[in-house]
Design a protein around this motif. Structure first.
Motif, mmCIF file in Angstrom:
data_model
loop_
_atom_site.group_PDB
_atom_site.id
_atom_site.type_symbol
_atom_site.label_atom_id
_atom_site.label_comp_id
_atom_site.label_asym_id
_atom_site.label_seq_id
_atom_site.Cartn_x
_atom_site.Cartn_y
_atom_site.Cartn_z
ATOM 1 N N VAL A 83 0.847 -1.206 0.000
ATOM 2 C CA VAL A 83 0.000 0.000 0.000
ATOM 3 C C VAL A 83 0.876 1.247 0.000
ATOM 4 N N LEU A 84 1.937 1.233 0.828
ATOM 5 C CA LEU A 84 2.872 2.360 0.832
ATOM 6 C C LEU A 84 3.627 2.453 -0.492
ATOM 7 N N ALA A 85 3.927 1.303 -1.098
ATOM 8 C CA ALA A 85 4.619 1.301 -2.390
ATOM 9 C C ALA A 85 3.760 1.968 -3.459
ATOM 10 N N PHE A 86 2.452 1.741 -3.412
ATOM 11 C CA PHE A 86 1.558 2.424 -4.356
ATOM 12 C C PHE A 86 1.597 3.938 -4.131
ATOM 13 N N LEU A 87 1.620 4.353 -2.862
ATOM 14 C CA LEU A 87 1.706 5.781 -2.571
ATOM 15 C C LEU A 87 3.025 6.369 -3.053
ATOM 16 N N LEU A 88 4.117 5.620 -2.872
ATOM 17 C CA LEU A 88 5.423 6.087 -3.319
ATOM 18 C C LEU A 88 5.473 6.196 -4.846
ATOM 19 N N ALA A 89 4.936 5.196 -5.533
ATOM 20 C CA ALA A 89 4.892 5.242 -6.998
ATOM 21 C C ALA A 89 4.019 6.393 -7.480
ATOM 22 N N ALA A 90 2.900 6.611 -6.778
ATOM 23 C CA ALA A 90 2.017 7.721 -7.139
ATOM 24 C C ALA A 90 2.715 9.058 -6.931
ATOM 25 N N VAL A 112 -13.555 3.523 -20.201
ATOM 26 C CA VAL A 112 -12.991 3.857 -18.896
ATOM 27 C C VAL A 112 -14.006 3.559 -17.795
ATOM 28 N N VAL A 113 -15.252 3.944 -18.016
ATOM 29 C CA VAL A 113 -16.299 3.690 -17.020
ATOM 30 C C VAL A 113 -16.433 2.195 -16.767
ATOM 31 N N ILE A 114 -16.400 1.391 -17.825
ATOM 32 C CA ILE A 114 -16.565 -0.062 -17.669
ATOM 33 C C ILE A 114 -15.381 -0.668 -16.919
ATOM 34 N N LYS A 115 -14.145 -0.302 -17.320
ATOM 35 C CA LYS A 115 -13.005 -0.953 -16.656
ATOM 36 C C LYS A 115 -12.843 -0.482 -15.219
ATOM 37 N N VAL A 116 -13.189 0.764 -14.927
ATOM 38 C CA VAL A 116 -13.179 1.221 -13.534
ATOM 39 C C VAL A 116 -14.248 0.467 -12.739
ATOM 40 N N ALA A 117 -15.424 0.254 -13.346
ATOM 41 C CA ALA A 117 -16.493 -0.488 -12.673
ATOM 42 C C ALA A 117 -16.060 -1.912 -12.368
ATOM 43 N N VAL A 118 -15.303 -2.543 -13.294
ATOM 44 C CA VAL A 118 -14.812 -3.902 -13.060
ATOM 45 C C VAL A 118 -13.880 -3.923 -11.853
ATOM 46 N N LEU A 119 -12.982 -2.953 -11.745
ATOM 47 C CA LEU A 119 -12.056 -2.908 -10.613
ATOM 48 C C LEU A 119 -12.784 -2.582 -9.311
ATOM 49 N N VAL A 120 -13.774 -1.703 -9.376
ATOM 50 C CA VAL A 120 -14.558 -1.393 -8.173
ATOM 51 C C VAL A 120 -15.340 -2.626 -7.724
ATOM 52 N N LEU A 121 -15.903 -3.366 -8.689
ATOM 53 C CA LEU A 121 -16.622 -4.595 -8.342
ATOM 54 C C LEU A 121 -15.674 -5.609 -7.711
ATOM 55 N N PHE A 122 -14.450 -5.729 -8.261
ATOM 56 C CA PHE A 122 -13.464 -6.617 -7.640
ATOM 57 C C PHE A 122 -13.246 -6.222 -6.183
ATOM 58 N N GLY A 155 9.100 0.402 -7.543
ATOM 59 C CA GLY A 155 9.681 0.380 -8.874
ATOM 60 C C GLY A 155 8.863 -0.467 -9.835
ATOM 61 N N THR A 156 8.333 -1.587 -9.317
ATOM 62 C CA THR A 156 7.476 -2.435 -10.143
ATOM 63 C C THR A 156 6.157 -1.754 -10.449
ATOM 64 N N ILE A 157 5.609 -1.070 -9.458
ATOM 65 C CA ILE A 157 4.291 -0.449 -9.588
ATOM 66 C C ILE A 157 4.329 0.817 -10.426
ATOM 67 N N PHE A 158 5.474 1.512 -10.443
ATOM 68 C CA PHE A 158 5.582 2.829 -11.080
ATOM 69 C C PHE A 158 5.007 2.839 -12.493
ATOM 70 N N PHE A 159 5.268 1.776 -13.253
ATOM 71 C CA PHE A 159 4.885 1.796 -14.652
ATOM 72 C C PHE A 159 3.399 1.568 -14.876
ATOM 73 N N ALA A 184 -6.422 6.779 -6.320
ATOM 74 C CA ALA A 184 -7.478 6.296 -5.428
ATOM 75 C C ALA A 184 -7.930 4.890 -5.823
ATOM 76 N N LEU A 185 -8.063 4.639 -7.125
ATOM 77 C CA LEU A 185 -8.499 3.330 -7.597
ATOM 78 C C LEU A 185 -7.467 2.256 -7.270
ATOM 79 N N TYR A 186 -6.196 2.559 -7.509
ATOM 80 C CA TYR A 186 -5.146 1.585 -7.230
ATOM 81 C C TYR A 186 -5.054 1.271 -5.737
ATOM 82 N N LEU A 187 -5.157 2.284 -4.891
ATOM 83 C CA LEU A 187 -5.100 2.056 -3.444
ATOM 84 C C LEU A 187 -6.286 1.212 -2.978
ATOM 85 N N PHE A 188 -7.456 1.489 -3.525
ATOM 86 C CA PHE A 188 -8.658 0.718 -3.190
ATOM 87 C C PHE A 188 -8.454 -0.763 -3.533
ATOM 88 N N VAL A 189 -7.941 -1.020 -4.732
ATOM 89 C CA VAL A 189 -7.697 -2.394 -5.173
ATOM 90 C C VAL A 189 -6.634 -3.055 -4.293
#
Length: 470
Positions: free
Chosen positions: A61-68, A188-198, A227-231, A266-271
């Motif tokens: 979770v912190l790695a996502f924040l660092l990459a962000a 974009v709406v559909i793929k965000v909805a898929v991740l939110v549903l996950f 470093g892995t998440i950055f991309f 926000a989406l990545y942190l949620f996931v």
């Protein structure tokens, strides 16, 4: 070759109404923001957890924040440059306006490499996910001979689904930017909805104890995972390629860039929180999980087989959206180069009915389609990375140069804290670049060398003639 000609720059004040006979300003903040989200949220987020969590544990979770944060430094620089130089071409145009013609040629080479290889590579990936989705839903798929290139482990004649994807994206781009933006927004709406549903399903199995051993590998694990998440954040710069087609660009472009960054983060942190909370972090190391990404998590929670189909659908839509936006960006870079005379004027012609550079779109589609159909691209991702990072560095440098050369220039957004953030952005990119191999640098040097040879033999004189006509 006179030094003066290498350092000549282009004017910075484009017409807010658009260019006569050229691109027209039709996109507002929301469609622009959707371009950024569409180019950024690809298949990476569906699978990156199984690469990052074994390196950092719950501290991913912190790695996502660092990459962000790292991506955000570049996004802030892009936001200022997009508001100060609201024209098509992204980093190429910023370099031409601040650092000069030679720098613009080098940056253009980086962008064309980055966009071309990545578009073809993700189109190849789309082929695999499409086959998986078709097999799971209707029980049929493209045969191997028509869904692989001749050098794959299971060789075929060509990758037909990848070519079809490129063709569909080209037809949308030719039809018009408004239509393309609407299709991208829907995807974009559909793929965000898929991740939110996950995330919603994963949270039904949430266990706080899964965060107990929060950072088993310490700070080193967090930085490795970052470093892995950055991309997975690369793509936010796609918004700036639409500078010549944005309404009220000095305001809408920075808002769209920063808005896309906020939504993606926000989406990545949620996931990430949902995924880690739903199973022990050690389970992410299971090789069987790595091949199916997030699908296995909700399969374990629900006991059903539908998650694989759902995630395959999300991946198919994600890659379609990414391909569409990145192809759009590549056509606008070539259009801008044609406008400036660095490539033939053929590339700068705009169809008066559709308002799109049809010639450029066809050329890009043919080149990308051939790459996707016949060329093994798996080993070229580091070239995409180096092109992206060089572009990020140039944008940060452009912010510093433009503030010194044109402090009076109107800006809809200014990077806070003076030169600190641009300098930090440069340092961050240099650190990431230091991890790339010598072979990557050799290929990159050969590509840039070819671009400079082209410039010396033809581009320099052509650009001078174009400037004389203006």
């Amino acid at each position: 070759m006179p030094l003066r000609s290498l350092l000549r720059t282009i004017p910075i004040e484009p017409s807010p109404e658009g260019e006569k006979g050229g691109l027209q300003r039709r996109m507002g903040t929301i469609p622009l923001m959707m371009l950024g989200i569409g180019a950024t949220v690809g298949t990476g987020v569906f699978f990156v957890m199984h690469e990052a969590v074994p390196a950092a544990g719950p501290a991913t979770v912190l790695a996502f924040l660092l990459a962000a944060l790292a991506a955000g430094l570049s996004a802030l620089c892009y936001a200022e440059m997009a508001s100060a130089v609201p024209a098509s071409g992204s980093t190429y145009t910023y370099a031409y306006a601040t650092l000069g013609e030679l720098a613009a040629v080098i940056v253009a080479a980086c962008l064309l490499l980055e966009y071309g290889v990545s578009t073809a590579a993700v189109a190849v990936g789309w082929s695999g996910y499409l086959n998986l989705l078709l097999d799971n839903t209707v029980g049929v798929s493209f045969p191997a001979i028509l869904s692989a290139n001749p050098w794959d482990s299971t060789p075929g004649i060509l990758n037909l689904p990848a070519v079809l994807l490129v063709l569909l994206c080209a037809l949308l781009l030719i039809r018009g930017v408004s239509e393309s933006a609407k299709v991208n927004t829907a995807m974009v709406v559909i793929k965000v909805a898929v991740l939110v549903l996950f995330g919603a399903v994963a949270f039904t199995g949430f266990q706080a104890d899964n965060f107990a051993d929060f950072a088993p590998f310490g700070a080193a694990g967090v930085t490795a995972a970052a470093g892995t998440i950055f991309f997975t954040f690369i793509g936010l710069d796609a918004v700036s390629t639409a500078g010549g087609e944005a309404k009220d660009p000095r305001r809408s472009l920075p808002r769209a860039i920063l808005g896309a960054l906020a939504v993606v983060t926000a989406l990545y942190l949620f996931v990430a929180v949902a995924a880690i909370g739903s199973q022990p972090w050690q389970a992410f190391s299971d090789p069987e999980q790595q091949s199916v990404g997030l699908a296995v998590i909700i399969e374990n929670i629900t006991g059903a087989a539908w998650p694989g189909t759902l995630l395959a659908l999300g991946a198919v839509i994600s890659i379609f959206s990414v391909t569409l936006v990145v192809m759009y960006g590549q056509t606008r870079v070539l259009y801008s180069m044609g406008r400036d005379g660095l490539v033939p004027g053929f590339f700068a012609r705009v169809n008066q009915r559709t308002g799109t550079p049809v010639n450029t779109t066809i050329v890009v589609a043919v080149a990308v389609g051939l790459l996707a159909a016949f060329v093994p691209l798996g080993g070229l991702w580091d070239l995409v990375s180096i092109g992206t990072l060089v572009a990020f560095i140039v944008v940060a440098v452009s912010v510093l140069v433009l503030r010194r050369k044109r402090p009076d220039l109107p800006r809809g957004f200014r990077v806070p804290f003076g030169p600190v953030i641009p300098v930090l952005s440069i340092i961050t990119c240099l650190v990431v670049l230091s991890g790339l191999g010598l072979v990557t640098y050799a290929w990159f040097g050969a590509w840039v060398g070819a671009a400079l040879l082209y410039y010396a033999l033809w581009g320099r004189k052509s650009a001078a003639r174009a400037r004389a006509r203006d």
